[in-house]
Design a protein around this motif. Sequence first.
Motif, PDB file in Angstrom:
ATOM      1  N   TYR A   1      -4.489   5.793  -1.116  1.00  0.00           N
ATOM      2  CA  TYR A   1      -3.434   4.714  -0.869  1.00  0.00           C
ATOM      3  C   TYR A   1      -4.228   3.645  -1.588  1.00  0.00           C
ATOM      4  O   TYR A   1      -5.290   3.341  -1.785  1.00  0.00           O
ATOM      5  N   HIS A   2      -3.085   2.884  -2.211  1.00  0.00           N
ATOM      6  CA  HIS A   2      -3.324   1.550  -3.174  1.00  0.00           C
ATOM      7  C   HIS A   2      -2.267   0.680  -3.080  1.00  0.00           C
ATOM      8  O   HIS A   2      -1.250   1.099  -2.808  1.00  0.00           O
ATOM      9  N   GLY A   3      -2.710  -0.583  -3.528  1.00  0.00           N
ATOM     10  CA  GLY A   3      -1.507  -1.622  -3.643  1.00  0.00           C
ATOM     11  C   GLY A   3      -2.143  -2.563  -4.453  1.00  0.00           C
ATOM     12  O   GLY A   3      -3.236  -2.731  -4.727  1.00  0.00           O
TER      13      GLY A   3
ATOM     14  N   MET B   1       0.761  -1.057  -0.122  1.00  0.00           N
ATOM     15  CA  MET B   1      -0.077  -0.172  -0.010  1.00  0.00           C
ATOM     16  C   MET B   1       0.859   1.244  -0.030  1.00  0.00           C
ATOM     17  O   MET B   1       1.804   1.361   0.730  1.00  0.00           O
ATOM     18  N   HIS B   2       0.527   2.063  -0.868  1.00  0.00           N
ATOM     19  CA  HIS B   2       1.355   3.366  -1.040  1.00  0.00           C
ATOM     20  C   HIS B   2       0.648   4.346  -1.758  1.00  0.00           C
ATOM     21  O   HIS B   2      -0.772   4.112  -2.220  1.00  0.00           O
ATOM     22  N   GLN B   3       0.909   5.675  -1.693  1.00  0.00           N
ATOM     23  CA  GLN B   3       0.277   6.886  -2.321  1.00  0.00           C
ATOM     24  C   GLN B   3       1.167   7.108  -3.477  1.00  0.00           C
ATOM     25  O   GLN B   3       2.499   7.225  -3.265  1.00  0.00           O
ATOM     26  N   ASP B   4       0.543   7.651  -4.550  1.00  0.00           N
ATOM     27  CA  ASP B   4       1.631   8.134  -5.593  1.00  0.00           C
ATOM     28  C   ASP B   4       1.705   9.544  -5.306  1.00  0.00           C
ATOM     29  O   ASP B   4       0.945  10.434  -6.016  1.00  0.00           O
ATOM     30  N   SER B   5       3.088   9.932  -4.958  1.00  0.00           N
ATOM     31  CA  SER B   5       3.094  11.379  -4.440  1.00  0.00           C
ATOM     32  C   SER B   5       4.505  12.000  -5.049  1.00  0.00           C
ATOM     33  O   SER B   5       4.673  12.915  -4.516  1.00  0.00           O
TER      34      SER B   5
END
Length: 205
Positions: free
Chosen positions: A174-176, A118-122
């Motif tokens: 957030y997504h993964g 899980m992460h955020q594209d930032s």
Amino acid sequence: MADTIEAAGLAIHPGLLSPAEQRALLSDIAAVIRKAPLFRPTMPRTGKPFSVMMTNCGPLGWVSDKTGYRYQPRHPETGKPWPPMPDRLVALWRSLGAPAEPEACLVNMYDEGAKLGMHQDSDERTYDAPVVSVSLGDTAVFRMGGTTRRGPTRSVRLSSGDVVVFGGESRLMYHGIDRVLSGSSRLIDGGGRINLTLRRVTPWS
Ligand code: MD5
Ligand code: FE
């Protein structure tokens, strides 16, 4: 409703690409990979290898190594500029109403057992453009949450030919990828999943 995820700007288009379009896109990406071989990124600080392999096309490409995440104009191993973005991908971006021109297409290759936490594209310098995601090959179990690390998540299967537009509020969710269902598609010889994400990295006008 407590576990409903409301996200303005999220558009899932199941089966947007026909089998013929998927095959054509896969052949474009095979040509990209011949010029810009898949590399295995490593985590900042720890140097732990990703299970996903990556490459890019377009003027900028996303990379990760011990020194951090960033966009850069050259392949980290060959030192060559990324191959141009295939016309077919530029056309898809435009057909979805995305602004300006896409600057980066990140190619993620998931072999059996690969996942993405899980992460955020930032890492982009603008969040005003959507991220357009194209799935090819085996079905992925995609996990989507909110704009903070905590809170409810939901699981969505992404199959070959599905296109997702992450715009507006959904751009920073957030997504993964929990896992890839091996043997679920016959598009890619030898199996596996390829995901393409088209992005703007820098602000425009
Ligand atoms: C994948 N890739 O299937 C996904 C699809 C990545 C990545 O996560 O960073 O390469 S892109 C999913 C995405 C992008 C931007 C925003 C959101 C999801 N989101 O807000 O859920 O390999
Ligand atoms: Fe992501």
